[in-house]
Write a protein that holds these residues in place. Structure first.
Motif, PDB file in Angstrom:
ATOM      1  N   SER A  46       6.501  -4.330  11.517  1.00  0.00           N
ATOM      2  CA  SER A  46       5.734  -4.698  10.315  1.00  0.00           C
ATOM      3  C   SER A  46       5.685  -3.537   9.328  1.00  0.00           C
ATOM      4  CB  SER A  46       4.312  -5.113  10.700  1.00  0.00           C
ATOM      5  OG  SER A  46       4.308  -6.307  11.454  1.00  0.00           O
ATOM      6  N   LEU A  47       5.572  -2.325   9.851  1.00  0.00           N
ATOM      7  CA  LEU A  47       5.538  -1.155   8.979  1.00  0.00           C
ATOM      8  C   LEU A  47       6.880  -0.962   8.275  1.00  0.00           C
ATOM      9  CD1 LEU A  47       3.811   1.150   7.958  1.00  0.00           C
ATOM     10  CD2 LEU A  47       4.540   2.514   9.920  1.00  0.00           C
ATOM     11  N   LEU A  48       7.983  -1.167   8.991  1.00  0.00           N
ATOM     12  CA  LEU A  48       9.295  -1.068   8.354  1.00  0.00           C
ATOM     13  C   LEU A  48       9.435  -2.077   7.222  1.00  0.00           C
ATOM     14  CD1 LEU A  48      12.116  -0.485  11.011  1.00  0.00           C
ATOM     15  CD2 LEU A  48      10.734   1.171   9.767  1.00  0.00           C
ATOM     16  N   ARG A  49       8.962  -3.295   7.445  1.00  0.00           N
ATOM     17  CA  ARG A  49       9.094  -4.344   6.435  1.00  0.00           C
ATOM     18  C   ARG A  49       8.283  -4.028   5.177  1.00  0.00           C
ATOM     19  NH1 ARG A  49      11.236  -9.210   8.224  1.00  0.00           N
ATOM     20  NH2 ARG A  49       9.965 -10.394   6.763  1.00  0.00           N
ATOM     21  N   VAL A  50       7.139  -3.380   5.356  1.00  0.00           N
ATOM     22  CA  VAL A  50       6.353  -2.960   4.198  1.00  0.00           C
ATOM     23  C   VAL A  50       7.078  -1.858   3.435  1.00  0.00           C
ATOM     24  CG1 VAL A  50       4.234  -1.785   3.494  1.00  0.00           C
ATOM     25  CG2 VAL A  50       4.121  -3.686   5.107  1.00  0.00           C
ATOM     26  N   ILE A  51       7.652  -0.886   4.163  1.00  0.00           N
ATOM     27  CA  ILE A  51       8.376   0.205   3.513  1.00  0.00           C
ATOM     28  C   ILE A  51       9.588  -0.333   2.752  1.00  0.00           C
ATOM     29  CG2 ILE A  51       9.716   2.312   3.899  1.00  0.00           C
ATOM     30  CD1 ILE A  51       7.929   2.793   6.391  1.00  0.00           C
ATOM     31  N   ALA A  52      10.282  -1.295   3.367  1.00  0.00           N
ATOM     32  CA  ALA A  52      11.478  -1.855   2.744  1.00  0.00           C
ATOM     33  C   ALA A  52      11.156  -2.726   1.541  1.00  0.00           C
ATOM     34  CB  ALA A  52      12.259  -2.667   3.770  1.00  0.00           C
ATOM     35  N   GLY A  53       9.925  -3.244   1.478  1.00  0.00           N
ATOM     36  CA  GLY A  53       9.557  -4.132   0.389  1.00  0.00           C
ATOM     37  C   GLY A  53       9.715  -5.597   0.732  1.00  0.00           C
ATOM     38  N   ILE A  54      10.083  -5.898   1.978  1.00  0.00           N
ATOM     39  CA  ILE A  54      10.218  -7.292   2.404  1.00  0.00           C
ATOM     40  C   ILE A  54       8.847  -7.959   2.441  1.00  0.00           C
ATOM     41  CG2 ILE A  54      10.949  -8.795   4.305  1.00  0.00           C
ATOM     42  CD1 ILE A  54      12.953  -6.574   5.071  1.00  0.00           C
TER      43      ILE A  54
END
Length: 350
Positions: A52-60
């Protein structure tokens, strides 16, 4: 836990990031700063919030609260949201997500649609050569091994020259023997390119051996962050200790700054007299005594586990056997009597 770097040195900053799915809080007040060129491993059990943290960083996914800053500029938060394709952040998925109808070259070129033809071909040739993919150029994903698919996915993520590369369990689909070698090659390449990497893994050994910094998460929060040695040698609580190693655990009572157990007493600074505690002892810290000193014990099991041998010992004052793990081969059998030494190193009191 807030992990900050000075703004001038932090390529990526997360400030108070929260993400909710209905009644479930996936990310709970996450603050983290990542320096340019740093390799950070996010580790934790399934459902702890890593992906979930990766998806926030990526902008997804947008955060429900908090801010994401790249080079000091807000890319997600109250002041606006920069779309994923405008962030210059690469994302390498766990299943690689290669397009089955495109060959290797076209899969790699897919990330360069905004460049002119000559620039696209030059970038593609550079990364193909760097990763040794020339002989696979015209093959389709179904014709590739797991390791080859992983390299093609890496090439596609790197060819746009992202400032940050996000990797979600990038080596988990590979066989154990293949995984270690490919991980070493991949991280060495990323370091050579100066790419900032945030990698998700559930494998404690992979996190400790790969990251410049390891960030352990639990229930949407950061439990402890630091170098691999920090987390392994100086765990902040029992959860951190047990995540990276199995332990022998002994109940104890504290007095005069020590935890009292049937195996002896161990330093327990900060514990009040009479306060209950648990002593954690690493199996590899225990030693069998070659002399007559030590604690009397009886061998109840011996198991060869490849590089190490595990021995279980019964100590009369303990309800459960103790485990020793060692690279030293002992000629012991079930029922043998021996003696046990318990060094202070590798012992924690929580």
């Amino acid at each position: 836990m807030n992990i900050q770097l000075p703004l001038s040195h932090a390529g990526l900053e997360l400030r108070g990031i929260c993400r909710r799915f209905g009644a479930v809080t996936a990310l709970d007040d996450i603050s983290l700063a990542v320096a340019p060129g740093e390799v950070v491993c996010l580790v934790g059990q399934s459902g702890c919030g890593k992906s979930s943290l990766l998806r926030v960083i990526a902008g997804i996914d947008p955060p429900d609260a908090g801010r994401v800053l790249l080079d000091g500029r807000e890319i997600a938060g109250p002041d606006g949201h920069v779309e994923p394709e405008a962030r210059n952040i690469g994302f390498m998925f766990q299943d690689y997500a290669l397009f089955p109808h495109l060959n290797v070259i076209d899969n790699i070129l897919f990330g360069l649609r905004r460049l002119d033809r000559d620039a696209r071909r030059q970038r593609c040739d550079e990364i193909v050569g760097r990763l040794g993919l020339e002989h696979l150029a015209q093959r389709f994903p179904h014709m590739l091994s797991g390791g080859e698919q992983q390299r093609v996915a890496l090439a596609r993520a790197l060819v746009p020259q992202p400032r940050i590369l996000l990797m979600d369990e990038p080596f988990s689909n590979l066989d154990r023997g293949l995984r270690d070698g490919i991980r070493l090659e991949t991280i060495a390449l990323l370091r050579d390119l100066g790419t900032t990497v945030i990698m998700v893994t559930h494998d404690p050994e992979e996190a400790l051996s790969t990251g410049d910094r390891v960030v352990l998460m639990r229930a949407g929060r950061i439990v402890q962050a630091g170098s691999g040695r920090d987390l392994y040698d100086r765990p902040s609580n029992a959860y951190v200790a047990e995540f990276f190693c199995t332990f022998n655990k002994l109940p104890a009572s504290c007095r005069d700054g020590f935890a009292q157990t049937p195996l002896g007493r161990f330093q327990a600074p900060g514990f009040a007299d009479g306060q209950p505690a648990t002593v954690y002892i690493r199996p590899q810290s225990l030693r069998l005594s070659p002399e007559d000193d030590g604690i009397d014990c009886t061998v109840v099991d011996c198991a060869l586990m490849g590089e190490i041998e595990q021995i279980k010992l019964h100590v009369s004052a303990l309800p459960e056997p103790l485990r020793i793990r060692s690279t030293e081969r002992r000629s012991l059998s079930v029922g043998d009597k021996t003696r046990l030494l318990v060094p202070q190193e590798g012992v924690f009191v929580f």
